[in-house]
Write an enzyme that holds these catalytic residues in place. Sequence first.
Site, mmCIF file in Angstrom:
data_model
loop_
_atom_site.group_PDB
_atom_site.id
_atom_site.type_symbol
_atom_site.label_atom_id
_atom_site.label_comp_id
_atom_site.label_asym_id
_atom_site.label_seq_id
_atom_site.Cartn_x
_atom_site.Cartn_y
_atom_site.Cartn_z
ATOM 1 N N TYR A 137 42.674 -16.514 -9.289
ATOM 2 C CA TYR A 137 42.882 -15.602 -8.405
ATOM 3 C C TYR A 137 44.225 -14.783 -8.763
ATOM 4 O O TYR A 137 44.191 -14.589 -10.008
ATOM 5 C CB TYR A 137 43.049 -16.116 -6.898
ATOM 6 C CG TYR A 137 42.844 -14.930 -5.984
ATOM 7 C CD1 TYR A 137 41.643 -14.160 -5.918
ATOM 8 C CD2 TYR A 137 43.967 -14.456 -4.878
ATOM 9 C CE1 TYR A 137 41.406 -13.285 -5.231
ATOM 10 C CE2 TYR A 137 43.618 -13.122 -4.496
ATOM 11 C CZ TYR A 137 42.502 -12.794 -4.462
ATOM 12 O OH TYR A 137 42.056 -11.453 -3.662
ATOM 13 N N ARG A 190 39.667 -0.335 -4.056
ATOM 14 C CA ARG A 190 41.218 -0.502 -4.159
ATOM 15 C C ARG A 190 41.441 -1.744 -4.446
ATOM 16 O O ARG A 190 41.881 -2.764 -3.717
ATOM 17 C CB ARG A 190 41.879 0.030 -2.830
ATOM 18 C CG ARG A 190 43.507 0.011 -2.946
ATOM 19 C CD ARG A 190 44.044 -0.117 -1.401
ATOM 20 N NE ARG A 190 43.679 -1.526 -0.941
ATOM 21 C CZ ARG A 190 44.331 -2.592 -1.189
ATOM 22 N NH1 ARG A 190 45.239 -2.632 -2.214
ATOM 23 N NH2 ARG A 190 43.956 -3.606 -0.774
ATOM 24 N N LYS A 208 37.859 -14.980 -3.875
ATOM 25 C CA LYS A 208 38.242 -15.329 -2.689
ATOM 26 C C LYS A 208 37.364 -16.356 -1.922
ATOM 27 O O LYS A 208 37.814 -17.446 -1.537
ATOM 28 C CB LYS A 208 38.108 -14.209 -1.741
ATOM 29 C CG LYS A 208 39.302 -13.273 -1.782
ATOM 30 C CD LYS A 208 40.442 -13.348 -0.891
ATOM 31 C CE LYS A 208 41.628 -12.912 -1.391
ATOM 32 N NZ LYS A 208 42.199 -12.004 -0.321
ATOM 33 N N GLU A 280 37.428 -6.706 1.982
ATOM 34 C CA GLU A 280 38.151 -7.046 0.913
ATOM 35 C C GLU A 280 38.611 -5.902 0.111
ATOM 36 O O GLU A 280 37.398 -5.487 -0.582
ATOM 37 C CB GLU A 280 37.724 -8.315 0.236
ATOM 38 C CG GLU A 280 38.797 -8.995 -0.718
ATOM 39 C CD GLU A 280 40.238 -9.297 0.189
ATOM 40 O OE1 GLU A 280 41.133 -9.293 -0.289
ATOM 41 O OE2 GLU A 280 39.713 -10.152 1.120
ATOM 42 N N ASP A 281 39.837 -5.106 -0.097
ATOM 43 C CA ASP A 281 39.759 -4.293 -1.223
ATOM 44 C C ASP A 281 39.013 -3.069 -0.906
ATOM 45 O O ASP A 281 38.722 -2.466 -1.665
ATOM 46 C CB ASP A 281 39.901 -4.982 -2.553
ATOM 47 C CG ASP A 281 41.126 -5.802 -2.824
ATOM 48 O OD1 ASP A 281 42.065 -5.892 -1.961
ATOM 49 O OD2 ASP A 281 40.933 -6.651 -3.799
ATOM 50 N N ASP A 303 41.353 -9.080 5.142
ATOM 51 C CA ASP A 303 42.457 -9.804 4.645
ATOM 52 C C ASP A 303 43.594 -9.115 3.992
ATOM 53 O O ASP A 303 45.132 -9.442 4.350
ATOM 54 C CB ASP A 303 41.941 -10.760 3.690
ATOM 55 C CG ASP A 303 42.947 -11.831 2.941
ATOM 56 O OD1 ASP A 303 43.522 -12.397 3.894
ATOM 57 O OD2 ASP A 303 43.297 -11.916 1.845
ATOM 58 N N ASP A 304 43.514 -7.887 3.711
ATOM 59 C CA ASP A 304 44.252 -6.962 3.185
ATOM 60 C C ASP A 304 45.148 -6.459 4.416
ATOM 61 O O ASP A 304 46.367 -6.207 4.234
ATOM 62 C CB ASP A 304 43.926 -5.756 2.379
ATOM 63 C CG ASP A 304 42.921 -6.079 1.390
ATOM 64 O OD1 ASP A 304 43.301 -6.680 0.503
ATOM 65 O OD2 ASP A 304 41.787 -5.732 1.389
ATOM 66 N N ASN A 445 50.623 -6.718 -5.716
ATOM 67 C CA ASN A 445 50.223 -7.452 -6.794
ATOM 68 C C ASN A 445 49.318 -6.667 -7.870
ATOM 69 O O ASN A 445 48.931 -5.505 -7.314
ATOM 70 C CB ASN A 445 48.872 -8.505 -6.407
ATOM 71 C CG ASN A 445 49.278 -9.449 -5.510
ATOM 72 O OD1 ASN A 445 50.355 -10.117 -5.856
ATOM 73 N ND2 ASN A 445 48.702 -9.811 -4.148
#
Length: 589
Positions: A137, A190, A208, A280-281, A303-304, A445
């Site tokens: 990850y 993103r 993930k 996610e993203d 999650d973000d 990150n």
Amino acid sequence: MHFSDGGAIERNHNVLMENSLKDSVLDFYNENRATEDQGVTPWTVSVASGYNLLRDPHHNKGLAFTEKERDAHYLRGLLPPTVISQDLQVKKLLNNLRQYQVPLQKYMAMMDLQESNENLFYKLLIEHVEELLPVVYTPTVGEACQKYGSIFRRPQGLYITLKEKGKILEVLRNWPETNIQVIVVTDGERILGLGDLGCQGMGIPVGKLSLYSALGGVRPSACLPVTIDVGTNNEKLLNDEFYIGLRQKRATGQEYTELVHEFMTAVKQNYGEKILIQFEDFANHNAFDLLEKYSKTHLVFNDDIQGTASVVLAGIVAALKLVGGTLADHKFLFLGAGEAGTGIAELIALEMSKKTNTTLEDARKKIWLVDSKGLIVSSRKESLQHFKKPWAHEHEPIKDLLDVVKDIKPTALIGTSGVGKTFTKDVVEAMAAINEKPIILALSNPTSQSECTAEEAYTWTEGRAIFASGSPFDPVEYKGNVFVPGQANNAYIFPGFGLGLIMSGTIRVRDDMLLAASEALAAQVTQENFDNGLIYPPFTNIRKISTNIAAKVAEKAYELGLATRLPQPKNLVKYAESCMYNPSYRNYR
């Protein structure tokens, strides 16, 4: 797949083997005689045995097949004669991985292992989680996504593109597993702090979900990674001959909304009400809208926004034991007002209002956000995106972060900007001048985008900082003391959070569940951890941490009447443990 007559299968298999031996040129399906322009049928044997068994990642054990299993499953001669344990396999693979100097090579070796021997991959990852988490990850997965087109070998997960519009339900049914419990989906717009990586964002759902299984104990076969490919605005990728996605600019507006809606509808139709869908993203504008829209009708989690918020809140609650006081006694300043920043801010405000019985509006006044244009203040309200508006407080505009720190005097400085090196020496020294123990969280990150390094935070505050980051940093020695930086990694929260939802059959996510997860995580930081300056427990205990989080999340779901698995188990921690996937090899009869 179940067969009523295993003997018949074996007899048929033997007959086929005998026939092919009698006539070595027998071409059962005419494949050899077919010319290149004629179609052939890609037949496979349903029961994995012999050569196929060694190439089935779910059942392959490599050299760990016993003598008895080698006889029973036509493996004689297909393996070297030695039989070794799974533990020895783990030891050998770890030695091999440590030979690689380049993190991306380690990542590729781990992905190859996942594709060839799933149980061994998870056993290795679980037993050496602190060493291998940064490989599978963040930060390595970021580089893997950037180069996904070049390193792409075997497809992992489902790719749903604009070409599949109107056929998404059929595409879902192409996936070989039917008992899916969790989907992680991205549109690649993103990815971490790296921007639009289009179809190559698939590395994120794959990574993930490997953590869902390793850290949260969700069965690998119950996990489905999905990438929705609507194009990319990344010119470099569009001009890359190895790019694996749609070569077009991103679809937006109605075309985008309709494709995502068809996907969400098809998922529920195919897998039912209790399927967990983790966004996610996605880019900010879509992430908030999708979460708001589908949280009413689906079991969805971003999650973000929510995972990051939960893990950071846990770190702050733990840090209060070092700095003293309650949440409401402190001020919080964010650099970055996107999904992570506003998500964390909202959860802190929610916890603050619950603990002090004040309104959410009052709690928000303790929290200030800075975006690319400076401090978010009420005079900017008209031009702000909707998710920033609750944070526009009465104050004169200030452009520079250093001036904001000196004016607001926050206890905690939290970086979610996606821009590296933004917590400068002046900014960190200003935090140290205001606070005896400044809380500095550089959460962006991968490591290259971190607002400051651990060494900078400890050095510039003369060893007084309570520091945590999004990506891992090595311990820092400063004036004879060794400081171990914490990692505010979402992997503390989402695997246990997901397990809690799945094991209780929960049908909707509520903020109270996120608060329960935060409190469960903060409660597991020991005095010994605090003495080392840690505000998160060590990752070595992550499966135990996940079971405790799962139990608290499930307990809250039952309390809110959103859990469907009845009756409620008496001991939720024990029940969580019993639900967890174990990667040890099974014996084959």
